[in-house]
Design a protein around this motif. Structure first.
Motif, PDB file in Angstrom:
ATOM      1  N   LYS A 194      50.626  65.972  33.329  1.00 46.99           N
ATOM      2  CA  LYS A 194      49.843  64.736  33.319  1.00 46.99           C
ATOM      3  C   LYS A 194      50.719  63.533  33.660  1.00 46.99           C
ATOM      4  O   LYS A 194      50.242  62.558  34.259  1.00 46.99           O
ATOM      5  CB  LYS A 194      49.185  64.542  31.957  1.00 46.99           C
ATOM      6  N   GLU A 241      42.014  69.672  32.108  1.00 42.26           N
ATOM      7  CA  GLU A 241      40.688  69.280  32.591  1.00 42.26           C
ATOM      8  C   GLU A 241      40.604  67.804  32.986  1.00 42.26           C
ATOM      9  O   GLU A 241      39.961  67.469  33.997  1.00 42.26           O
ATOM     10  CB  GLU A 241      39.622  69.608  31.550  1.00 42.26           C
ATOM     11  N   PRO A 242      41.231  66.878  32.241  1.00 36.03           N
ATOM     12  CA  PRO A 242      41.134  65.464  32.645  1.00 36.03           C
ATOM     13  C   PRO A 242      41.666  65.170  34.044  1.00 36.03           C
ATOM     14  O   PRO A 242      41.284  64.153  34.647  1.00 36.03           O
ATOM     15  CB  PRO A 242      41.973  64.741  31.573  1.00 36.03           C
ATOM     16  N   LYS A 245      38.989  66.704  39.181  1.00 38.40           N
ATOM     17  CA  LYS A 245      37.936  65.803  39.639  1.00 38.40           C
ATOM     18  C   LYS A 245      36.991  66.538  40.579  1.00 38.40           C
ATOM     19  O   LYS A 245      37.167  67.714  40.873  1.00 38.40           O
ATOM     20  CB  LYS A 245      38.556  64.595  40.358  1.00 38.40           C
TER      21      LYS A 245
END
Length: 419
Positions: A194, A241-242, A245
């Motif tokens: 991330k 998951e974040p 897109k």
């Protein structure tokens, strides 16, 4: 309207030509009467071409004001729009696409003309074998790749080798530590990823696997084969998951071995592992590969509304990789069958195809083999088994890591527990 003359590679009737407009539309000209139409004269289908030029091409204007295309690798110039070589029929249904590649195709062939500049991928288990060929192939076409592995020294060496073999930019290749036998390591890896990908992740390729291990518990008190091949990959996917897109693709590298799964007594103790008293390394592997397929199906349903595609695949039979290193008998077997199996480039082809093929846009929940979708096993198509595997997997993760990271899935699949 300025048009660019071009000959199509498709089989057109005599007297017909395929051309493109400046803005990238395909049309057909009958040279006998100069009539124009937007559908193929044989198939009646419209055709579309990529919005971007193929990898390695640039559009320029010559001294006479005409549009000309330059291929940088060869230095060749042409007035023919190179996108026409990649024209495909416009789909009436999401699964309407023809098989373009097969068991003999290589990852490089699949990526011919594909520009992945600006795309981001993460691959697990990629310092050698199929994963390495996958990383190399994507990087060769401009993709930024994070190589997630346990052995960081080997990963750094793999990055240097990729740069040497492909002239890819070393800035586009990152190494991150991932030990799939530790759920804590998975969580740390997700946090590191991330930090690297602040916005989005286009391809998440869950490639790592082990094979041939006897019953052996990890630090999380989970059978090693089950955790490395299935549970940690699920946890990593949910944590990332974040970053996924619309248009992102998640690929679970499974195996045809999923067809030989044996779930006898597996659900009894609610941990998915083969019971110790009849543990078989082969059954443990087969079951883990089934879990890959059904997990992909469950997540494809969960994320379909977000246009995140989740598919699974079989890379090839008995491919010579480090997968067989755990037992001398397996190494001997792989050695004997090696002349009859795929090369690593061929084995990486299906993964690369599912991760990048334009015709697979929006395609989700399928199982692929030899660069085309096929029917998976009866067990893999059982929705109750899929829900049970997913639910038990969530419980196993929560028992060790707590519910915070995956609470929304707990509320749906385990609503009677963990409230």
């Amino acid at each position: 309207m300025h048009v660019i003359d071009s000959d199509s590679e498709d089989e057109l009737p005599p007297g017909w030509e395929e051309k493109s407009t400046e803005d990238g539309n395909v049309y057909f000209v009958n040279t006998c009467n100069n009539k124009i139409q937007w559908t193929h004269p044989r198939t009646g289908c419209k055709k579309v071409i990529p919005k971007e030029l193929p990898f390695g091409w640039t559009k320029m204007v010559d001294e006479d004001g005409k549009t000309v295309y330059l291929q940088h690798e060869t230095g060749n110039k042409t007035y023919i729009d190179p996108r026409l070589a990649f024209a495909r029929e416009e789909k009436k249904h999401i699964h309407d696409f023809r098989q373009r590649f097969d068991s003999s195709s290589t990852a490089f062939q699949v990526l011919h003309g594909v520009d992945l500049s600006g795309k981001f991928a993460l691959i697990t288990g990629c310092n050698a074998g199929i994963g390495y060929e996958t990383a190399k192939s994507l990087a060769r076409h401009g993709c930024s790749v994070v190589l997630a592995n346990r052995n960081m020294e080997a990963t750094e060496a793999a990055i240097k080798q990729i740069v040497k073999e492909t002239n890819a930019s070393e800035d586009n290749l990152k190494a991150v530590h991932l030990d799939l036998s530790s759920l804590q390591s998975v969580k740390q890896c997700a946090a590191a990823v991330k930090a690297i990908f602040a916005s989005n992740l286009d391809m998440l390729i869950l490639n790592a696997a082990i094979f041939g291990y006897g019953f052996e518990e990890t630090e999380d008190r989970i059978d090693r084969t089950l955790q490395v091949n299935h549970l940690s990959h699920l946890y990593l996917t949910l944590l990332l998951e974040p970053l996924l897109k619309s248009g992102s693709r998640v690929i679970f590298v499974s195996s045809e071995s999923h067809r030989m799964a044996n779930l006898k007594n597996v659900f009894v103790n609610q941990d998915l592992a083969c019971p110790k008293d009849w543990y078989s390394s082969m059954t443990a592997y087969n079951n883990s590969k089934l879990y890959n397929v059904v997990t992909a199906k469950v997540l494809s349903g969960e994320w379909k509304h977000k246009r995140i595609a989740v598919n699974s695949l079989h890379p090839g039979n008995m491919v010579s990789t480090n997968l067989s290193k755990s037992w001398w008998l397996y190494r001997l077997l792989f050695f004997l069958v090696r002349p009859f199996t795929k090369s690593l480039q061929q084995a990486a082809a299906t993964t690369v195809y599912v991760a990048t093929a334009a015709e697979l846009e929006g395609v989700t929940g399928l199982y692929f083999n030899n660069c085309f979708y096929c029917e998976d096993s009866a067990l893999a198509r059982d929705e109750e088994i899929a829900k049970a595997v997913f639910s038990i997997s969530l419980k196993m993760i929560v028992e060790r890591m707590g519910p915070t990271d995956i609470k929304m899935y707990l509320d749906k699949y385990c609503m009677n527990e963990h409230r």
